[in-house]
Design an enzyme around this catalytic site. Sequence first.
Site, PDB file in Angstrom:
ATOM      1  N   ASP A   1       0.256   0.484  -3.350  1.00  0.00           N
ATOM      2  CA  ASP A   1       1.576   0.547  -2.719  1.00  0.00           C
ATOM      3  C   ASP A   1       2.462  -0.497  -3.393  1.00  0.00           C
ATOM      4  O   ASP A   1       2.574  -1.634  -2.945  1.00  0.00           O
ATOM      5  CB  ASP A   1       1.454   0.292  -1.221  1.00  0.00           C
ATOM      6  CG  ASP A   1       2.745   0.628  -0.482  1.00  0.00           C
ATOM      7  OD1 ASP A   1       3.722   1.026  -1.142  1.00  0.00           O
ATOM      8  OD2 ASP A   1       2.766   0.488   0.761  1.00  0.00           O
ATOM      9  N   ALA A   2       3.073  -0.093  -4.501  1.00  0.00           N
ATOM     10  CA  ALA A   2       3.825  -1.017  -5.345  1.00  0.00           C
ATOM     11  C   ALA A   2       5.319  -0.692  -5.416  1.00  0.00           C
ATOM     12  O   ALA A   2       6.120  -1.522  -5.808  1.00  0.00           O
ATOM     13  CB  ALA A   2       3.240  -1.010  -6.752  1.00  0.00           C
ATOM     14  N   LYS A   3       5.666   0.552  -5.084  1.00  0.00           N
ATOM     15  CA  LYS A   3       7.060   1.015  -5.071  1.00  0.00           C
ATOM     16  C   LYS A   3       7.788   0.674  -6.365  1.00  0.00           C
ATOM     17  O   LYS A   3       8.896   0.165  -6.370  1.00  0.00           O
ATOM     18  CB  LYS A   3       7.799   0.461  -3.848  1.00  0.00           C
ATOM     19  CG  LYS A   3       7.167   0.912  -2.528  1.00  0.00           C
ATOM     20  CD  LYS A   3       7.900   0.345  -1.326  1.00  0.00           C
ATOM     21  CE  LYS A   3       7.252   0.817  -0.028  1.00  0.00           C
ATOM     22  NZ  LYS A   3       5.921   0.193   0.187  1.00  0.00           N
ATOM     23  N   ARG A   4       7.150   1.001  -7.480  1.00  0.00           N
ATOM     24  CA  ARG A   4       7.735   0.748  -8.786  1.00  0.00           C
ATOM     25  C   ARG A   4       8.721   1.854  -9.153  1.00  0.00           C
ATOM     26  O   ARG A   4       8.787   2.890  -8.502  1.00  0.00           O
ATOM     27  CB  ARG A   4       6.632   0.646  -9.840  1.00  0.00           C
ATOM     28  CG  ARG A   4       5.647  -0.499  -9.635  1.00  0.00           C
ATOM     29  CD  ARG A   4       6.324  -1.860  -9.649  1.00  0.00           C
ATOM     30  NE  ARG A   4       5.386  -2.937  -9.932  1.00  0.00           N
ATOM     31  CZ  ARG A   4       4.875  -3.757  -9.018  1.00  0.00           C
ATOM     32  NH1 ARG A   4       5.197  -3.626  -7.753  1.00  0.00           N
ATOM     33  NH2 ARG A   4       4.043  -4.733  -9.375  1.00  0.00           N
TER      34      ARG A   4
ATOM     35  N   THR B   1       2.738   4.195  -5.461  1.00  0.00           N
ATOM     36  CA  THR B   1       4.015   4.574  -4.847  1.00  0.00           C
ATOM     37  C   THR B   1       5.158   4.167  -5.765  1.00  0.00           C
ATOM     38  O   THR B   1       5.098   3.147  -6.453  1.00  0.00           O
ATOM     39  CB  THR B   1       4.204   3.914  -3.468  1.00  0.00           C
ATOM     40  OG1 THR B   1       4.180   2.485  -3.601  1.00  0.00           O
ATOM     41  CG2 THR B   1       3.115   4.351  -2.499  1.00  0.00           C
TER      42      THR B   1
END
Length: 274
Positions: free
Chosen positions: A94-97, A121
């Site tokens: 869950d890094a939302k890059r 993510t």
Amino acid sequence: MTTQELISQINQKKSFLCIGLDVDLTKIPPHLLALEDPIFEFNKAIIDATHHLCVAYKPNTAFYEAYGIKGWKSLEKTIEYINKKYPEIFTIADAKRGDIGNTSSMYAKAFFEDLGFDSVTVAPYMGKDSIEPFLAFKDKHTIMLALTSNQGAFDFQTKEIGDRELYKHVLETSKNWRNSENLMYVVGATKAEYFKEIRKIVPDSFLLVPGVGAQGGNLKDVCKYGLSKNIGLLVNSSRGIIYASNSNDFAEKAAKKAKELQLEMKEILEKFKK
């Protein structure tokens, strides 16, 4: 991991539970702090106690990056432990890059090749050339933010752009990207009433659903509109499971909370398949 392998695991375990490994050193049992790597030891105990009840683990990288090199090493050890001991488990970074193409390629290599996650993510604000580098990896999955569970989601995501809300444009547009069959989407459990509309656009895609538990999302409401013919849901709970106890029995209590959700999911799946 292929989508079919994930579906098979869901059917075997009668569960579509994802457990968020968001480790805050101020919240874990104090006796662990004396250990060389308290973050990893906490994760290891949670994983060993719950692996048979869930199909996915989702470390939020911020909770590791906050502790510098030591935190990143703990993340590396955690994902290596899952991949070696419980290879059937689907793993989510869950890094939302999300950045310009060559930068996204490096992010993708970091999470898919170096760390060995099954998915990551991403944020779609910069468009297709920021997402397609992630989608290029075989048997890896890119989980794109669509409609999130936080209050600020209403600032942009639900605003009408032309004839529909922005999140619908995002979903519809992403279906035309290269290797879009590797896409999954984040849809918050606190937005359960939106699932019916979302399924009209992406009827078969997997949805990662945070917000059940501490954030107040309702599992039955999510499933009522969100289940697809192949289940299509990964419902995440983090704090409600991993911080069920702050004592020596923390792993046992985490397993108890996970079991409660798994049994609820089992009941829902049995009714759904009739």
